[in-house]
Design a protein around this motif. Structure first.
Motif, PDB file in Angstrom:
ATOM      1  N   LEU A   1      -1.401  -4.307  -1.155  1.00  7.93           N
ATOM      2  CA  LEU A   1      -0.394  -4.180  -0.097  1.00  7.93           C
ATOM      3  C   LEU A   1       0.555  -3.032  -0.422  1.00  7.93           C
ATOM      4  CD1 LEU A   1       0.890  -5.260   2.512  1.00  7.93           C
ATOM      5  CD2 LEU A   1       2.142  -6.911   1.108  1.00  7.93           C
ATOM      6  N   LYS A   2       0.913  -2.901  -1.674  1.00  7.72           N
ATOM      7  CA  LYS A   2       1.794  -1.799  -2.104  1.00  7.72           C
ATOM      8  C   LYS A   2       1.175  -0.447  -1.765  1.00  7.72           C
ATOM      9  CE  LYS A   2       2.819   0.501  -6.317  1.00  7.72           C
ATOM     10  NZ  LYS A   2       2.634   0.523  -7.734  1.00  7.72           N
TER      11      LYS A   2
ATOM     12  N   HIS B   1       3.726  -7.618   8.495  1.00  8.44           N
ATOM     13  CA  HIS B   1       3.288  -7.918   7.132  1.00  8.44           C
ATOM     14  C   HIS B   1       1.839  -8.404   7.127  1.00  8.44           C
ATOM     15  CE1 HIS B   1       2.810 -10.608   3.603  1.00  8.44           C
ATOM     16  NE2 HIS B   1       3.460  -9.632   2.986  1.00  8.44           N
ATOM     17  N   THR B   2       1.517  -9.300   8.045  1.00 10.40           N
ATOM     18  CA  THR B   2       0.160  -9.845   8.131  1.00 10.40           C
ATOM     19  C   THR B   2      -0.846  -8.741   8.457  1.00 10.40           C
ATOM     20  OG1 THR B   2       1.042 -11.974   8.831  1.00 10.40           O
ATOM     21  CG2 THR B   2      -1.294 -11.578   9.260  1.00 10.40           C
TER      22      THR B   2
ATOM     23  N   ILE C   1       1.347   0.198   1.995  1.00 13.40           N
ATOM     24  CA  ILE C   1       2.700   0.563   2.431  1.00 13.40           C
ATOM     25  C   ILE C   1       3.029   1.989   2.008  1.00 13.40           C
ATOM     26  CG2 ILE C   1       5.155   0.053   2.087  1.00 13.40           C
ATOM     27  CD1 ILE C   1       4.312  -2.938   2.008  1.00 13.40           C
TER      28      ILE C   1
ATOM     29  N   ASN D   1      13.506  -4.143  -2.071  1.00 11.44           N
ATOM     30  CA  ASN D   1      13.296  -5.343  -1.255  1.00 11.44           C
ATOM     31  C   ASN D   1      13.722  -5.023   0.164  1.00 11.44           C
ATOM     32  OD1 ASN D   1      12.511  -6.963  -3.425  1.00 11.44           O
ATOM     33  ND2 ASN D   1      14.629  -7.382  -3.961  1.00 11.44           N
TER      34      ASN D   1
ATOM     35  N   LEU E   1      -0.516  -5.491   7.880  1.00 15.55           N
ATOM     36  CA  LEU E   1      -0.642  -4.598   6.722  1.00 15.55           C
ATOM     37  C   LEU E   1      -1.485  -5.235   5.621  1.00 15.55           C
ATOM     38  CD1 LEU E   1       2.929  -3.078   6.346  1.00 15.55           C
ATOM     39  CD2 LEU E   1       0.803  -1.783   6.531  1.00 15.55           C
ATOM     40  N   LYS E   2      -1.248  -6.503   5.383  1.00 16.35           N
ATOM     41  CA  LYS E   2      -1.984  -7.206   4.337  1.00 16.35           C
ATOM     42  C   LYS E   2      -3.474  -7.291   4.689  1.00 16.35           C
ATOM     43  CE  LYS E   2      -1.453 -11.179   1.329  1.00 16.35           C
ATOM     44  NZ  LYS E   2      -0.630 -12.352   1.028  1.00 16.35           N
TER      45      LYS E   2
ATOM     46  N   ILE F   1      10.652  -7.357   6.807  1.00 14.22           N
ATOM     47  CA  ILE F   1       9.882  -6.872   7.958  1.00 14.22           C
ATOM     48  C   ILE F   1       9.388  -8.086   8.730  1.00 14.22           C
ATOM     49  CG2 ILE F   1       9.169  -4.707   6.879  1.00 14.22           C
ATOM     50  CD1 ILE F   1       6.430  -5.957   6.386  1.00 14.22           C
ATOM     51  N   ASN F   2       8.999  -7.858   9.958  1.00 10.96           N
ATOM     52  CA  ASN F   2       8.468  -8.944  10.775  1.00 10.96           C
ATOM     53  C   ASN F   2       7.191  -9.482  10.147  1.00 10.96           C
ATOM     54  OD1 ASN F   2      10.517  -8.477  12.575  1.00 10.96           O
ATOM     55  ND2 ASN F   2       9.245  -7.288  13.997  1.00 10.96           N
ATOM     56  N   GLN F   3       6.997 -10.784  10.278  1.00 14.90           N
ATOM     57  CA  GLN F   3       5.825 -11.419   9.677  1.00 14.90           C
ATOM     58  C   GLN F   3       4.530 -10.853  10.250  1.00 14.90           C
ATOM     59  OE1 GLN F   3       5.731 -15.679   9.957  1.00 14.90           O
ATOM     60  NE2 GLN F   3       3.936 -15.846   8.650  1.00 14.90           N
TER      61      GLN F   3
END
Length: 83
Positions: free
Chosen positions: A66-67, A52-53, A70, A44, A55-56, A47-49
């Motif tokens: 997403l995994k 994340h957005t 990353i 866990n 990357l997603k 990260i900054n939102q």
């Protein structure tokens, strides 16, 4: 002395594999080796939102999880900086 019907049913019960059980291969059957799967570790982190957005969104465009996105990014980073 057992009657014919009892003898026949006991013989049939012992022959469950059919011809395959009677005919054995001449050479041992080698199963193909399965590649060893690396052990996964759950982690866990925060990260900054916005990261994340991004990357997603990238993962969705590439059709991966997403995994996987990353992991791909981490491997590229390690390849670049590890010696």
């Amino acid at each position: 002395m057992a009657n014919k019907k009892d003898l026949k049913s006991s013989m049939a019960a012992g022959m469950t594999g059919g011809l395959d059980s009677l005919i054995q291969p001449t050479a041992p059957i080698q199963e193909p080796e399965q590649p060893q799967k690396e052990k996964a570790v759950h982690c866990n982190f925060v990260i900054n939102q916005s990261i994340h957005t991004r990357l997603k969104t990238l993962a969705i465009r590439k059709g991966i999880t997403l995994k996987e996105a990353i992991q791909e990014a981490a491997l590229e980073y390690l390849d670049k900086y590890e010696e």
